[in-house]
Write an enzyme that holds these catalytic residues in place. Structure first.
Site, PDB file in Angstrom:
ATOM      1  N   MET A 186       0.775  -1.230   0.000  1.00  0.00           N
ATOM      2  CA  MET A 186       0.000   0.000   0.000  1.00  0.00           C
ATOM      3  C   MET A 186       0.808   1.284   0.000  1.00  0.00           C
ATOM      4  O   MET A 186       0.217   2.350  -0.049  1.00  0.00           O
ATOM      5  CB  MET A 186      -0.881   0.019   1.243  1.00  0.00           C
ATOM      6  CG  MET A 186      -2.323   0.060   0.892  1.00  0.00           C
ATOM      7  SD  MET A 186      -3.273  -1.019   1.983  1.00  0.00           S
ATOM      8  CE  MET A 186      -2.060  -1.857   2.985  1.00  0.00           C
ATOM      9  N   PRO A 187       2.141   1.182   0.072  1.00  0.00           N
ATOM     10  CA  PRO A 187       2.870   2.469   0.207  1.00  0.00           C
ATOM     11  C   PRO A 187       2.707   3.360  -1.015  1.00  0.00           C
ATOM     12  O   PRO A 187       2.450   2.884  -2.113  1.00  0.00           O
ATOM     13  CB  PRO A 187       4.334   2.038   0.336  1.00  0.00           C
ATOM     14  CG  PRO A 187       4.310   0.594   0.672  1.00  0.00           C
ATOM     15  CD  PRO A 187       3.052   0.026   0.086  1.00  0.00           C
ATOM     16  N   TYR A 188       2.868   4.653  -0.749  1.00  0.00           N
ATOM     17  CA  TYR A 188       2.920   5.651  -1.815  1.00  0.00           C
ATOM     18  C   TYR A 188       4.243   6.398  -1.657  1.00  0.00           C
ATOM     19  O   TYR A 188       4.545   6.903  -0.562  1.00  0.00           O
ATOM     20  CB  TYR A 188       1.751   6.628  -1.704  1.00  0.00           C
ATOM     21  CG  TYR A 188       1.897   7.805  -2.639  1.00  0.00           C
ATOM     22  CD1 TYR A 188       1.608   7.672  -3.987  1.00  0.00           C
ATOM     23  CD2 TYR A 188       2.366   9.018  -2.174  1.00  0.00           C
ATOM     24  CE1 TYR A 188       1.769   8.731  -4.861  1.00  0.00           C
ATOM     25  CE2 TYR A 188       2.535  10.089  -3.035  1.00  0.00           C
ATOM     26  CZ  TYR A 188       2.236   9.937  -4.377  1.00  0.00           C
ATOM     27  OH  TYR A 188       2.415  10.995  -5.242  1.00  0.00           O
ATOM     28  N   VAL A 246       2.781   2.279  -5.038  1.00  0.00           N
ATOM     29  CA  VAL A 246       2.733   3.300  -6.084  1.00  0.00           C
ATOM     30  C   VAL A 246       3.944   4.216  -5.925  1.00  0.00           C
ATOM     31  O   VAL A 246       4.263   4.642  -4.811  1.00  0.00           O
ATOM     32  CB  VAL A 246       1.432   4.123  -5.984  1.00  0.00           C
ATOM     33  CG1 VAL A 246       1.432   5.283  -6.977  1.00  0.00           C
ATOM     34  CG2 VAL A 246       0.208   3.239  -6.205  1.00  0.00           C
ATOM     35  N   LYS A 277       4.929   7.379   2.121  1.00  0.00           N
ATOM     36  CA  LYS A 277       3.761   7.273   2.991  1.00  0.00           C
ATOM     37  C   LYS A 277       3.430   5.799   3.182  1.00  0.00           C
ATOM     38  O   LYS A 277       3.285   5.056   2.203  1.00  0.00           O
ATOM     39  CB  LYS A 277       2.549   7.985   2.371  1.00  0.00           C
ATOM     40  CG  LYS A 277       2.661   9.506   2.420  1.00  0.00           C
ATOM     41  CD  LYS A 277       1.386  10.177   1.925  1.00  0.00           C
ATOM     42  CE  LYS A 277       1.631  11.636   1.605  1.00  0.00           C
ATOM     43  NZ  LYS A 277       1.840  12.488   2.778  1.00  0.00           N
TER      44      LYS A 277
END
Lengths: 67, 67, 67, 67, 67, 67
Positions: free
Chosen positions: D1-3, D41, F7
């Site tokens: 899930m990291p961005y 992402v 993030k």
């Protein structure tokens, strides 16, 4: 007072579509959270498909492979 | 160590004005908060007026209407 | 219309210092670039020293080593 | 899930180098933190050297002075 | 593929309201721009009123003055 | 000179893991793009699972449903 930043891939989006998105997000923040639309700021960044990656591959690569 | 990101609309700003802004922000962080200017980073993003919205309208639309 | 995001390490900064920084940045954008202060937005993020790295080391590590 | 958002100066970086960076960051997040690469992402922003400042000077100015 | 970052002031927003906002933004991007909701990411940042400024004053100051 | 913002969801990540990630990203930028590690800045944001959405649902909701 909200500030919203939307990043999408660069795909010849029309000014009308951008205006519609900005209007929609501003209304949503008013309807869901009671935010004042007068001070809601929305900024759209359009990103080259070479510069966007998901699952370890750029969008350019993914499209070439039909992903 | 601060990192500063400044977003403004794209308006033919000269390199001299950008340099003046970067210098000013760096000095401000030193004067107000004692931050080391050597490691202060400032990045300016210039955003198309079609991609920036306030009060539910793009800047392009607002200027057409004289807002 | 500018939007400014300032990231600094979390160091018990007083509300007065933050207010002074916000006022200063807003004035700078008006003086250097003629930006309308009424619609200038400034957001300060305070980041834990474990979560900030420079030169490959966190600020926590750097301070332990006297860097 | 990291961005992940990576900002670098605009320097004629090839699509291959960008793809390599995106692949590397995605693998690093998997190896160090067990993050699912399928939803990682990465977005790369390339910034004009007039718009990037460090130590109170733009990169354009610094290069002219041989810094 | 879009990535959306929403910054709002910290005001005891419920998880249900946040979920509603995330659902709404994701649907809006699908309806207006045809974006795939499966890969749309939304991140909400809640910012202390001391750390948010508009028109040169923090939100904390503005509320004290009834602005 | 790169600036990297990562993030991730807030999950009791240790300072050691964060340090390893910061070191890894800094080395990657040096190896792939020849960037000077001395001026590479990495900032990690940890985001509450109520505040992160993908596919129109918050991570909190997704985990409850076993997604």
């Amino acid at each position: 007072m909200p500030y919203v930043n939307i990043k999408i891939t660069k795909e010849a989006v029309t000014p009308e579509k951008k205006a519609e998105l900005i209007k929609g997000v501003t209304e949503l923040l008013q309807n869901v959270m009671g935010k004042n639309p007068q001070t809601t700021v929305v900024v759209i960044d359009e990103v080259d498909t070479d510069n966007w990656g998901i699952a370890g591959k750029t969008i350019t690569e993914r499209r070439k492979k039909g992903l």
